[in-house]
Design a protein around this motif. Structure first.
Motif, mmCIF file in Angstrom:
data_model
loop_
_atom_site.group_PDB
_atom_site.id
_atom_site.type_symbol
_atom_site.label_atom_id
_atom_site.label_comp_id
_atom_site.label_asym_id
_atom_site.label_seq_id
_atom_site.Cartn_x
_atom_site.Cartn_y
_atom_site.Cartn_z
ATOM 1 N N UNK A 1 0.921 -1.270 0.124
ATOM 2 C CA UNK A 1 0.081 -0.197 0.100
ATOM 3 C C UNK A 1 0.807 1.293 -0.045
ATOM 4 N N UNK A 2 0.506 2.357 0.641
ATOM 5 C CA UNK A 2 1.050 3.583 0.848
ATOM 6 C C UNK A 2 2.556 3.490 1.208
ATOM 7 N N UNK A 3 3.452 4.395 0.630
ATOM 8 C CA UNK A 3 4.783 4.605 0.653
ATOM 9 C C UNK A 3 5.097 6.080 1.093
ATOM 10 N N UNK A 4 6.214 6.004 1.985
ATOM 11 C CA UNK A 4 6.776 7.561 2.212
ATOM 12 C C UNK A 4 8.371 7.425 2.314
ATOM 13 N N UNK A 5 8.986 8.486 2.509
ATOM 14 C CA UNK A 5 10.431 8.313 2.480
ATOM 15 C C UNK A 5 10.850 9.353 3.777
ATOM 16 N N UNK A 6 11.926 8.703 4.514
ATOM 17 C CA UNK A 6 12.610 9.715 5.527
ATOM 18 C C UNK A 6 13.873 9.280 6.023
ATOM 19 N N UNK A 7 14.883 10.115 5.877
ATOM 20 C CA UNK A 7 16.222 9.806 6.285
ATOM 21 C C UNK A 7 16.777 8.691 5.707
ATOM 22 N N UNK A 8 16.806 8.601 4.474
ATOM 23 C CA UNK A 8 17.283 7.210 3.804
ATOM 24 C C UNK A 8 16.686 5.942 4.060
ATOM 25 N N UNK A 9 15.437 6.150 4.539
ATOM 26 C CA UNK A 9 14.537 4.961 4.751
ATOM 27 C C UNK A 9 13.206 4.910 3.885
ATOM 28 N N UNK A 10 12.858 4.057 3.337
ATOM 29 C CA UNK A 10 11.359 3.987 2.830
ATOM 30 C C UNK A 10 10.290 3.044 3.562
ATOM 31 N N UNK A 11 9.429 3.767 4.048
ATOM 32 C CA UNK A 11 8.447 3.083 4.783
ATOM 33 C C UNK A 11 6.977 2.781 3.952
ATOM 34 N N UNK A 12 6.826 1.291 3.845
ATOM 35 C CA UNK A 12 5.861 0.917 3.283
ATOM 36 C C UNK A 12 4.545 0.057 3.865
ATOM 37 N N UNK A 13 3.464 0.365 3.684
ATOM 38 C CA UNK A 13 2.278 -0.169 4.135
ATOM 39 C C UNK A 13 1.712 -1.420 3.711
ATOM 40 N N UNK A 14 1.133 -2.187 4.585
ATOM 41 C CA UNK A 14 0.347 -3.420 3.737
ATOM 42 C C UNK A 14 -1.188 -3.186 4.092
ATOM 43 N N UNK A 15 -1.964 -3.726 3.250
ATOM 44 C CA UNK A 15 -3.339 -3.305 3.333
ATOM 45 C C UNK A 15 -4.108 -3.865 4.453
ATOM 46 N N UNK A 16 -4.299 -5.134 4.643
ATOM 47 C CA UNK A 16 -4.825 -5.760 5.873
ATOM 48 C C UNK A 16 -3.975 -6.715 6.687
ATOM 49 N N UNK A 17 -2.606 -6.677 6.504
ATOM 50 C CA UNK A 17 -1.719 -7.284 7.209
ATOM 51 C C UNK A 17 -1.145 -6.922 8.466
ATOM 52 N N UNK A 18 -1.667 -5.566 8.615
ATOM 53 C CA UNK A 18 -1.361 -4.753 10.066
ATOM 54 C C UNK A 18 0.285 -4.888 10.285
ATOM 55 N N UNK A 19 0.966 -4.537 9.064
ATOM 56 C CA UNK A 19 2.506 -4.729 8.975
ATOM 57 C C UNK A 19 3.024 -3.634 8.244
ATOM 58 N N UNK A 20 4.106 -2.981 8.829
ATOM 59 C CA UNK A 20 4.728 -2.033 7.843
ATOM 60 C C UNK A 20 5.942 -2.452 7.613
ATOM 61 N N UNK A 21 6.723 -2.110 6.540
ATOM 62 C CA UNK A 21 8.050 -2.403 6.240
ATOM 63 C C UNK A 21 8.908 -1.457 5.922
ATOM 64 N N UNK A 22 10.015 -1.439 6.277
ATOM 65 C CA UNK A 22 11.135 -0.480 6.130
ATOM 66 C C UNK A 22 12.315 -0.807 5.441
ATOM 67 N N UNK A 23 12.734 -0.047 4.394
ATOM 68 C CA UNK A 23 13.810 -0.199 3.462
ATOM 69 C C UNK A 23 14.791 0.678 3.422
ATOM 70 N N UNK A 24 15.933 0.195 2.886
ATOM 71 C CA UNK A 24 17.257 0.984 2.807
ATOM 72 C C UNK A 24 16.605 1.527 1.430
ATOM 73 N N UNK A 25 16.744 2.954 1.131
ATOM 74 C CA UNK A 25 16.254 3.656 0.136
ATOM 75 C C UNK A 25 17.175 3.589 -1.178
ATOM 76 N N UNK A 26 18.437 3.131 -0.973
ATOM 77 C CA UNK A 26 19.409 2.890 -1.950
ATOM 78 C C UNK A 26 19.207 1.466 -2.313
ATOM 79 N N UNK A 27 19.416 0.353 -1.584
ATOM 80 C CA UNK A 27 19.411 -0.820 -2.002
ATOM 81 C C UNK A 27 18.213 -1.467 -2.076
ATOM 82 N N UNK A 28 16.942 -0.929 -1.406
ATOM 83 C CA UNK A 28 15.688 -1.432 -1.323
ATOM 84 C C UNK A 28 15.572 -2.671 -0.683
ATOM 85 N N UNK A 29 16.555 -2.890 0.277
ATOM 86 C CA UNK A 29 16.729 -4.201 0.942
ATOM 87 C C UNK A 29 15.722 -3.818 2.135
#
Length: 385
Positions: free
Chosen positions: A180-208
């Motif tokens: 779902x939704x996505x945003x960026x802050x200080x070198x990290x990407x924050x991504x939502x999931x629809x109904x899993x009640x889980x947010x995922x944080x990625x390294x913005x350069x490697x997408x890991x």
């Protein structure tokens, strides 16, 4: 209304008063009216004693001029009553309505609706079910954008070249998650999931993936709002008329913000983007974007993007499965704003036209979009995978 008992007349606020013999006969010849309400002389604050009526009648007898004056005053009162009804029209009916509160007595003020100009158009991957869109303003790769694409088994995080539409990097999301939704802050990407009640944080350069966090309810849109007093906080939508404000360190919900325009709350808030002091929010199922004050939840203004996707944009694309208008990105350095839709073939750079206020009632337009259950159900079915 008057209620009659024998040869006495009584209203809700006057004591029983003797009637003349002629009036008594007239009353007794009619069916008595039901008594609406009665007050005793001890409880009523507006009691008129019988001697008052005697005083009035005696005054007329002793001074005939009083009759003339009484007639003139009565005539003037009736004239005002029928020629100036507005004087009385705002008074509440004590039997049918409750007293107006200060907020109810004031006409609500609704936000203006603005139009837009398309400045440029770029290719966009029609397989992308756009849920979040973020301009990459801090990467050495110029003119790129991050995109969260949804779908069970198809969800991805992508880095895209704006000019060509080429996917430069991509990261698959677990098949059990609907991105779902996505945003960026200080070198990290924050991504939502629809109904899993889980947010995922990625390294913005490697997408890991580097971390996750939990939240309650559905995840729709996400953005970061920086404030001098509160610092940086996540603002998250869940499809309702409320935004959750989340601490970036603990991921606790600090407060909830109700979004409203005039005296109406605004439901189906979707993709979010913080632009020049306001949260821009796609309204799911419509071509409207609301610009929201992040402190109060009040809609500052609307932008109507109806007609942005034209026949010429889809003419050469066969088998398109177009879905709703969704996705907002902002280049804070160059002040560029981009919008698109789910599985749309184009990404648009736009400019808001605030000099001309559209002659449209956003409440009527919104009801035709996101308050129409048939429309919402049709769009909802298109999200099934």
């Amino acid at each position: 209304r008057m209620s009659y008992r024998g040869c006495f007349a009584s209203s809700g606020i006057f004591q029983a008063v003797p009637l003349s013999s002629s009036l008594c006969r007239m009353v007794q010849s009619k069916k008595p009216l039901p008594k609406r309400r009665s007050f005793s002389s001890q409880t009523s604050k507006h009691v008129v004693k019988p001697h008052v009526f005697s005083f009035i009648s005696n005054s007329f007898v002793r001074n005939p001029t009083s009759i003339t004056l009484f007639t003139i005053i009565t005539t003037l009162s009736i004239t005002v009553l029928f020629t100036k009804p507005s004087i009385f029209s705002k008074l509440p009916n004590p039997f049918t309505s409750s007293p107006l509160s200060s907020s109810e007595s004031q006409k609500p003020s609704f936000a203006n609706v603005y139009g837009y100009t398309t400045l440029d158009t770029f290719d966009h991957d029609t397989s992308s079910f756009t849920q979040g869109l973020v301009y990459n303003s801090e990467s050495p790769l110029q003119n790129t954008i991050w995109e969260s694409s949804g779908g069970f088994g198809d969800s991805e995080l992508r880095l895209i070249d704006i000019e060509s539409g080429e996917i430069l990097k991509r990261k698959s999301v677990h098949e059990s998650y609907f991105a779902e939704g996505l945003t960026y802050y200080q070198g990290k990407l924050y991504q939502l999931t629809w109904r899993s009640e889980l947010g995922i944080i990625y390294d913005s350069e490697t997408l890991q993936e580097i971390a996750t966090w939990k939240y309650s309810g559905e995840g729709w849109g996400l953005t970061v709002v920086s404030d001098e007093n509160s610092g940086a906080q996540l603002y998250m939508s869940d499809g309702s008329d409320r935004l959750k404000v989340i601490d970036l360190e603990t991921f606790d919900v600090v407060r909830e913000l109700e979004v409203f325009d005039g005296n109406q709350t605004i439901p189906l808030l979707n993709e979010l983007q913080f632009i020049d002091g306001y949260i821009w929010a796609n309204i799911w199922g419509s071509f409207l974007i609301a610009r929201i004050d992040p402190m109060t939840g009040k809609v500052h203004s609307w932008i109507d993007f109806q007609g942005i996707l034209k026949q010429e944009h889809v003419r050469n694309h066969q088998g398109l499965q177009l879905d709703v208008f969704n996705g907002i990105a902002y280049d804070s350095k160059s002040k560029r704003i981009f919008v698109t839709g789910k599985r749309w073939p184009k990404l648009f750079q736009i400019q808001v036209e605030e000099r001309v206020v559209l002659d449209r009632n956003v409440r009527n337009r919104s009801s035709a979009f996101f308050l129409n259950k048939n429309t919402v159900n049709r769009i909802y079915k298109s999200m099934s995978f």
